[in-house]
Design a protein around this motif. Structure first.
Motif, PDB file in Angstrom:
ATOM      1  N   THR A   1       0.833  -1.210   0.000  1.00  0.00           N
ATOM      2  CA  THR A   1       0.000   0.000   0.000  1.00  0.00           C
ATOM      3  C   THR A   1       0.864   1.255   0.000  1.00  0.00           C
ATOM      4  N   ASP A   2       1.881   1.271   0.833  1.00  0.00           N
ATOM      5  CA  ASP A   2       2.767   2.435   0.895  1.00  0.00           C
ATOM      6  C   ASP A   2       3.433   2.682  -0.458  1.00  0.00           C
ATOM      7  N   ASN A   3       3.920   1.623  -1.082  1.00  0.00           N
ATOM      8  CA  ASN A   3       4.579   1.779  -2.375  1.00  0.00           C
ATOM      9  C   ASN A   3       3.607   2.233  -3.451  1.00  0.00           C
ATOM     10  N   PHE A   4       2.433   1.608  -3.488  1.00  0.00           N
ATOM     11  CA  PHE A   4       1.458   1.977  -4.512  1.00  0.00           C
ATOM     12  C   PHE A   4       1.004   3.423  -4.344  1.00  0.00           C
ATOM     13  N   CYS A   5       0.676   3.813  -3.132  1.00  0.00           N
ATOM     14  CA  CYS A   5       0.172   5.171  -2.911  1.00  0.00           C
ATOM     15  C   CYS A   5       1.260   6.219  -3.134  1.00  0.00           C
ATOM     16  N   SER A   6       2.492   5.901  -2.763  1.00  0.00           N
ATOM     17  CA  SER A   6       3.571   6.859  -3.011  1.00  0.00           C
ATOM     18  C   SER A   6       3.811   7.017  -4.508  1.00  0.00           C
ATOM     19  N   LEU A   7       3.654   5.927  -5.266  1.00  0.00           N
ATOM     20  CA  LEU A   7       3.810   6.017  -6.718  1.00  0.00           C
ATOM     21  C   LEU A   7       2.669   6.815  -7.338  1.00  0.00           C
ATOM     22  N   MET A   8       1.442   6.553  -6.908  1.00  0.00           N
ATOM     23  CA  MET A   8       0.306   7.294  -7.455  1.00  0.00           C
ATOM     24  C   MET A   8       0.458   8.799  -7.224  1.00  0.00           C
ATOM     25  N   ALA A   9       1.079   9.157  -6.116  1.00  0.00           N
ATOM     26  CA  ALA A   9       1.214  10.585  -5.775  1.00  0.00           C
ATOM     27  C   ALA A   9       2.140  11.319  -6.733  1.00  0.00           C
ATOM     28  N   VAL A  10       3.061  10.581  -7.366  1.00  0.00           N
ATOM     29  CA  VAL A  10       4.031  11.246  -8.249  1.00  0.00           C
ATOM     30  C   VAL A  10       3.992  10.720  -9.675  1.00  0.00           C
ATOM     31  N   HIS A  11       3.176   9.710  -9.921  1.00  0.00           N
ATOM     32  CA  HIS A  11       3.144   9.106 -11.256  1.00  0.00           C
ATOM     33  C   HIS A  11       2.869  10.179 -12.309  1.00  0.00           C
ATOM     34  N   PRO A  12       3.685  10.235 -13.375  1.00  0.00           N
ATOM     35  CA  PRO A  12       3.470  11.269 -14.397  1.00  0.00           C
ATOM     36  C   PRO A  12       2.078  11.191 -15.009  1.00  0.00           C
ATOM     37  N   VAL A  13       1.549  12.342 -15.321  1.00  0.00           N
ATOM     38  CA  VAL A  13       0.276  12.378 -16.045  1.00  0.00           C
ATOM     39  C   VAL A  13       0.551  12.134 -17.524  1.00  0.00           C
ATOM     40  N   TYR A  14      -0.462  11.650 -18.216  1.00  0.00           N
ATOM     41  CA  TYR A  14      -0.328  11.394 -19.650  1.00  0.00           C
ATOM     42  C   TYR A  14      -1.629  11.835 -20.308  1.00  0.00           C
ATOM     43  N   VAL A  15      -1.558  12.877 -21.067  1.00  0.00           N
ATOM     44  CA  VAL A  15      -2.729  13.392 -21.771  1.00  0.00           C
ATOM     45  C   VAL A  15      -2.336  13.661 -23.212  1.00  0.00           C
ATOM     46  N   ASP A  16      -3.006  12.990 -24.131  1.00  0.00           N
ATOM     47  CA  ASP A  16      -2.766  13.150 -25.567  1.00  0.00           C
ATOM     48  C   ASP A  16      -3.997  13.827 -26.168  1.00  0.00           C
ATOM     49  N   PRO A  17      -3.834  14.960 -26.835  1.00  0.00           N
ATOM     50  CA  PRO A  17      -5.001  15.686 -27.350  1.00  0.00           C
ATOM     51  C   PRO A  17      -5.770  14.942 -28.431  1.00  0.00           C
ATOM     52  N   ASP A  18      -5.165  13.873 -29.015  1.00  0.00           N
ATOM     53  CA  ASP A  18      -5.866  13.095 -30.034  1.00  0.00           C
ATOM     54  C   ASP A  18      -6.594  11.891 -29.443  1.00  0.00           C
ATOM     55  N   ASP A  19      -6.359  11.619 -28.165  1.00  0.00           N
ATOM     56  CA  ASP A  19      -6.935  10.441 -27.506  1.00  0.00           C
ATOM     57  C   ASP A  19      -8.258  10.808 -26.849  1.00  0.00           C
ATOM     58  N   ALA A  20      -9.140   9.821 -26.753  1.00  0.00           N
ATOM     59  CA  ALA A  20     -10.392  10.054 -26.031  1.00  0.00           C
ATOM     60  C   ALA A  20     -10.198   9.951 -24.531  1.00  0.00           C
TER      61      ALA A  20
END
Length: 710
Positions: A61-80
């Motif tokens: 849980t600690d590892n997953f939540c710490s990763l979610m807190a900093v995981h890069p965002v990914y937004v592609d303007p051509d993607d839905a």
């Protein structure tokens, strides 16, 4: 940009991302996945053990939540849809099993028989996506709160605390994507892309707490769940996607949704990650589930034509138009999709375990070779394998070292005894895994979409599931059957060789004097895959012994189910086995799954293949897939009826799953020499498809040999 242009842009970007993975991380002999390369140095695991790994609920849980807190965002303007996964948490650990729970008592036999024991391996069972779509993230939090009141013990309260943390961390990840989509929209000069980014932000805002209501929202919710679950421990199991999304499509259609827009959403879902989705097949009452959206999924797959894992489930009531459309896709795109499963044998086989027809029909194809009841069972599918070629070698060496007169009868008795011991060792490994997996790698994400874990406050591996239907697969069937047949034919029936001669040439790997001729003699003995041959008789005998050994392990609350599947372990399994009496050389790959050794056919290879694998099925609801390599000269639209007839015939005879490649030999050979020149070439390695360029040389060779020798 229109939808086709957007999808072309996304496809080109995926190829660039795949090339970057190869350049930065090297080859990957597994599913393609939708994962992209993460930034360097952004996040590292947080060990809680001196060995540098992490174990147990708190650490995961600690590892997953710490990763979610900093995981890069990914937004592609051509993607839905927003989001991609980048980190492979379970593969980032230097050790996968908690050393506090050793299994030293099993290691000698695991090594002796070359067993893949599954202890500590990642999840191979299916979540119930329908539950997630009905509840949404907010509903899951409410369910956790409600179950918390029913289970007041301190351990269970802590269990709920950790799952609540996980859900809120995913919501935080989504929230950062909303902000990023809005930021990009403010800077986007193109009106169409700007509108798409704003719509993307709104879709994610809508599903942050409440259940999805539209097709786009439902697909985005699915994306977030599988991205989080993939990140956690690579869960890639999918769902009956056409039935799952049908209500949203039909509701939106009544409100003005066009099929072009729906195909765009579906294509964006498919390109996000090659999760295993099923189309067609019966619902629990036996009614066919084909609908308009089933065809749209195939159309969407064709728009992106990348690495895909779509299965069409064939049954007597299947819409014939969907079957024809699926075969047409196989022929047109020649990228190993879709594949086909056989409902009749799978349902009847699963019912032999004591389950109802309604439950059996709910067990769908959601992995390389495996079936699963979404959200209901813990299976360990494709995780536990017995190298039967190694078992044969152990029995052969023991016989030749004894004072007994060698014979196939004596060899069989030794093989059957060692096979039983190997299967028991594998089953004991499963029992050990189930006893301690919660202290090693608990199922934080899959618990959320399973029936039982939250209600009971127990991990799905630890009594939280409704059913424990545990898979053990046999590998090397053809090597064993052909070895027995060659000894029986060339030594005992014909007297052209002696046991001593065969043994000497095996020890010399057929490289000593006369070795080439002896090897040819053994290779040309009647083989598995040839009807009414000694090879087929031995294969059926091996099948019966393996099935009986697996079934003997069944106990109250745990059903052990046999299958025949080697995945891509044919290479690794082969390395541990010396030369065998079927003419196979030492350290070369063993036979693939339930398939005969390539080059077996005396008549039509496809019909012989379909016939022999249908006969060899283990018969309890798990698969023994047919790996079918089709030359492009056969894979023409004017041969679609023939290909379809072979598929249907195989399933009528008892077949369970067909994985298909349509591969041009010259193209494969050229790509093997220069993979970087063929970045778009997709092959079906086994139960999964992958970019050929992402495979290691030895795995490319495996595919090449299979194609050239058929």
């Amino acid at each position: 940009m229109n939808y086709d242009q957007k999808l072309a842009s996304l496809r080109a970007r995926k190829l660039r991302q795949t090339r970057e993975k190869i350049e930065r991380e090297g080859v990957l002999d597994e599913d393609d996945y939708g994962r992209i390369v993460p930034p360097e140095g952004l996040w590292k695991i947080r060990p809680n053990h001196p060995d540098g790994s992490f174990y147990g609920f708190d650490a995961w849980t600690d590892n997953f939540c710490s990763l979610m807190a900093v995981h890069p965002v990914y937004v592609d303007p051509d993607d839905a849809f927003a989001g991609r996964w980048m980190y492979f948490m379970s593969k980032m650990r230097p050790n996968k099993w908690n050393p506090a729970y050793p299994y030293d008592h099993l290691k000698a036999d695991i090594a002796r028989y070359d067993i893949i024991c599954g202890i500590g391996d990642d999840a191979h069972f299916a979540p119930d996506y329908r539950m997630g779509l009905e509840l949404g993230w907010g509903g899951l939090l409410e369910k956790i709160a409600a179950c918390r009141k029913l289970n007041p013990s301190p351990g269970q309260q802590h269990f709920y605390d950790l799952h609540e943390r996980a859900v809120r961390s995913v919501q935080g990840w989504i929230g950062r994507h909303i902000a990023e989509a809005e930021r990009l929209a403010a800077e986007e000069p193109d009106a169409g892309r700007r509108d798409n980014l704003l719509a993307m932000a709104q879709v994610n805002r809508n599903i942050l707490n409440r259940p999805p209501e539209t097709l786009r929202e439902a697909c985005q919710w699915i994306v977030w769940y599988h991205l989080a679950s993939r990140t956690y421990n690579r869960d890639g199991a999918g769902a009956q996607i056409d039935a799952l999304l049908r209500p949203y499509y039909e509701r939106d259609k009544a409100l003005g949704l066009t099929d072009d827009e729906a195909v765009y959403y579906l294509a964006c879902l498919l390109i996000n990650d090659p999760v295993y989705w099923q189309l067609g097949g019966p619902d629990e009452t036996g009614r066919d589930q084909t609908s308009r959206i089933s065809f749209l999924v195939l159309e969407a797959a064709g728009k992106i034509d990348t690495s895909l894992n779509i299965t069409v489930r064939v049954h007597d009531g299947l819409d014939p138009e969907l079957f024809r459309a699926a075969v047409a896709c196989l022929i047109r795109y020649k990228n190993g999709w879709p594949r086909f499963s056989g409902d009749k044998a799978l349902v009847e086989g699963f019912m032999r375990n004591g389950f109802s027809a309604e439950l059996a029909r709910s067990r769908i194809a959601v992995g390389c070779n495996w079936m699963s009841l979404p959200g209901l069972e813990y299976t360990m599918n494709d995780l536990v394998k017995v190298n039967m070629a190694k078992v044969f070698e152990v029995a052969y060496d023991e016989l030749l070292a004894s004072d007994a007169e060698p014979s196939t009868g004596a060899l069989w008795r030794g093989f059957e005894r060692h096979l039983g011991r190997a299967v028991h060792t594998a089953a004991e490994g499963i029992r050990h895994h189930l006893k301690y997996q919660k202290y090693n790698e608990p199922e934080l994400l899959l618990n959320l979409l399973s029936h039982g874990p939250l209600e009971r406050g127990r991990d799905v591996s630890d009594g939280g599931a409704e059913y424990y239907n545990l898979a053990i697969d046999g590998a090397g069937l053809a090597v064993v059957a052909d070895s027995f047949a060659a000894l029986e034919q060339r030594v005992e029936r014909e007297g052209r060789l002696t046991w001593e001669e065969v043994t000497r040439h095996l020890r010399e790997n057929f490289e000593g004097e006369g070795g080439v001729a002896v090897r040819k003699l053994l290779q040309t003995a009647p083989r598995y895959g040839q009807e009414d041959s000694p090879g087929e008789s031995w294969a059926l005998r091996v099948r019966d012994a393996f099935v009986a050994a697996v079934r003997r392990e069944t106990e109250p609350g745990r059903v052990f189910i046999p299958g025949f599947f080697s995945w891509a372990n044919t290479v690794g399994f082969g390395l541990s086995v010396g030369a065998t009496p079927n003419g196979r050389k030492a350290a070369t790959p063993i036979s693939h799954g339930a398939n005969p050794v390539p080059g077996f056919a005396l008549d039509d290879a496809s019909l012989s293949l379909a016939t022999c694998i249908a006969r060899i099925q283990p018969g309890y609801g798990n698969t023994a897939p047919m790996q079918w390599e089709i030359d492009p000269s056969l894979a023409r639209q004017d041969n679609a009826e023939l290909i379809g007839a072979i598929l249907r015939t195989h399933f009528r005879m008892g077949g369970t799953l067909v994985n298909v490649n349509v591969m041009d030999r010259e193209t494969v050979l050229a790509a093997h020499e220069n993979p970087e020149k063929y970045p778009e070439l997709v092959v079906r390695v086994t139960g999964f498809t992958a970019y050929f360029s992402m495979l290691s040389p030895r795995f490319r060779q495996l595919v090449v040999d299979r194609i050239l020798e058929n």
